[in-house]
Scaffold this motif. Structure first.
Motif, mmCIF file in Angstrom:
data_model
loop_
_atom_site.group_PDB
_atom_site.id
_atom_site.type_symbol
_atom_site.label_atom_id
_atom_site.label_comp_id
_atom_site.label_asym_id
_atom_site.label_seq_id
_atom_site.Cartn_x
_atom_site.Cartn_y
_atom_site.Cartn_z
ATOM 1 N N LYS A 16 11.398 -45.472 130.104
ATOM 2 C CA LYS A 16 9.995 -45.406 129.709
ATOM 3 C C LYS A 16 9.875 -45.300 128.194
ATOM 4 O O LYS A 16 10.719 -44.716 127.528
ATOM 5 C CB LYS A 16 9.305 -44.216 130.365
ATOM 6 C CG LYS A 16 9.248 -44.357 131.871
ATOM 7 C CD LYS A 16 8.460 -43.259 132.497
ATOM 8 C CE LYS A 16 8.421 -43.494 134.006
ATOM 9 N NZ LYS A 16 7.777 -42.398 134.693
ATOM 10 N N GLY A 17 8.803 -45.836 127.676
ATOM 11 C CA GLY A 17 8.566 -45.805 126.244
ATOM 12 C C GLY A 17 7.693 -44.640 125.848
ATOM 13 O O GLY A 17 7.243 -43.856 126.680
ATOM 14 N N ASN A 18 7.453 -44.545 124.550
ATOM 15 C CA ASN A 18 6.554 -43.548 123.986
ATOM 16 C C ASN A 18 7.038 -42.121 124.225
ATOM 17 O O ASN A 18 6.254 -41.217 124.468
ATOM 18 C CB ASN A 18 5.134 -43.741 124.530
ATOM 19 C CG ASN A 18 4.089 -43.459 123.481
ATOM 20 O OD1 ASN A 18 4.392 -43.298 122.311
ATOM 21 N ND2 ASN A 18 2.855 -43.391 123.909
ATOM 22 N N GLY A 31 10.558 -43.613 120.969
ATOM 23 C CA GLY A 31 10.822 -44.944 121.499
ATOM 24 C C GLY A 31 11.065 -44.910 122.997
ATOM 25 O O GLY A 31 10.502 -44.089 123.718
ATOM 26 N N VAL A 32 11.950 -45.813 123.459
ATOM 27 C CA VAL A 32 12.262 -45.975 124.871
ATOM 28 C C VAL A 32 13.632 -45.359 125.159
ATOM 29 O O VAL A 32 14.601 -45.651 124.465
ATOM 30 C CB VAL A 32 12.300 -47.475 125.257
ATOM 31 C CG1 VAL A 32 12.621 -47.651 126.726
ATOM 32 C CG2 VAL A 32 10.989 -48.146 124.908
ATOM 33 N N ARG A 34 16.965 -45.361 126.675
ATOM 34 C CA ARG A 34 17.762 -46.478 127.154
ATOM 35 C C ARG A 34 19.011 -46.083 127.922
ATOM 36 O O ARG A 34 19.412 -46.764 128.849
ATOM 37 C CB ARG A 34 18.179 -47.382 125.984
ATOM 38 C CG ARG A 34 17.065 -48.169 125.417
ATOM 39 C CD ARG A 34 16.637 -49.220 126.408
ATOM 40 N NE ARG A 34 15.564 -50.020 125.826
ATOM 41 C CZ ARG A 34 14.647 -50.633 126.539
ATOM 42 N NH1 ARG A 34 14.655 -50.542 127.843
ATOM 43 N NH2 ARG A 34 13.705 -51.323 125.949
ATOM 44 N N ARG A 51 14.119 -47.454 119.201
ATOM 45 C CA ARG A 51 12.883 -47.322 118.437
ATOM 46 C C ARG A 51 12.104 -48.628 118.447
ATOM 47 O O ARG A 51 12.611 -49.665 118.860
ATOM 48 C CB ARG A 51 13.201 -46.926 116.993
ATOM 49 C CG ARG A 51 13.865 -45.587 116.902
ATOM 50 C CD ARG A 51 14.086 -45.097 115.516
ATOM 51 N NE ARG A 51 14.033 -46.120 114.477
ATOM 52 C CZ ARG A 51 14.272 -45.888 113.213
ATOM 53 N NH1 ARG A 51 14.598 -44.691 112.818
ATOM 54 N NH2 ARG A 51 14.202 -46.855 112.331
ATOM 55 N N ALA A 52 10.869 -48.600 117.985
ATOM 56 C CA ALA A 52 10.001 -49.780 117.970
ATOM 57 C C ALA A 52 10.576 -50.907 117.116
ATOM 58 O O ALA A 52 10.347 -52.078 117.396
ATOM 59 C CB ALA A 52 8.617 -49.397 117.469
#
Length: 77
Positions: A16-18, A31-32, A34, A51-52
């Motif tokens: 999940k991101g954010n 970020g996500v 991983r 990160r983005a």
């Protein structure tokens, strides 16, 4: 943060991101989630966050002070 507590907080956030992780030296990585490595011999349990800008940041569980899920607007741990 102890490994079991960090792992329990991060498992539902995997992929999940954010998500923002604050480390003991004050760095903030958002970020996500991983990858989470917890059982490999001779390695420190850690999480990788993308990160983005595409950079992957590896954070050892023992350096994590706080985990914030910005999808729910609240602290996880």
């Amino acid at each position: 943060m102890e490994v079991t507590r960090a792992l329990a907080a991060l498992q539902p956030l995997y992929g999940k991101g954010n998500v923002e992780i604050v480390t003991e030296d004050g760095h903030r990585v958002r970020g996500v989630v991983r990858s989470m490595k917890t059982t490999q011999a001779l390695t420190t349990p850690s999480v990788k966050v993308e990160r983005a800008d595409g950079e992957i940041v590896k954070i050892p569980f023992n350096a994590i002070v706080e985990i914030i899920n910005h999808n729910r607007s609240g602290r996880v741990a």
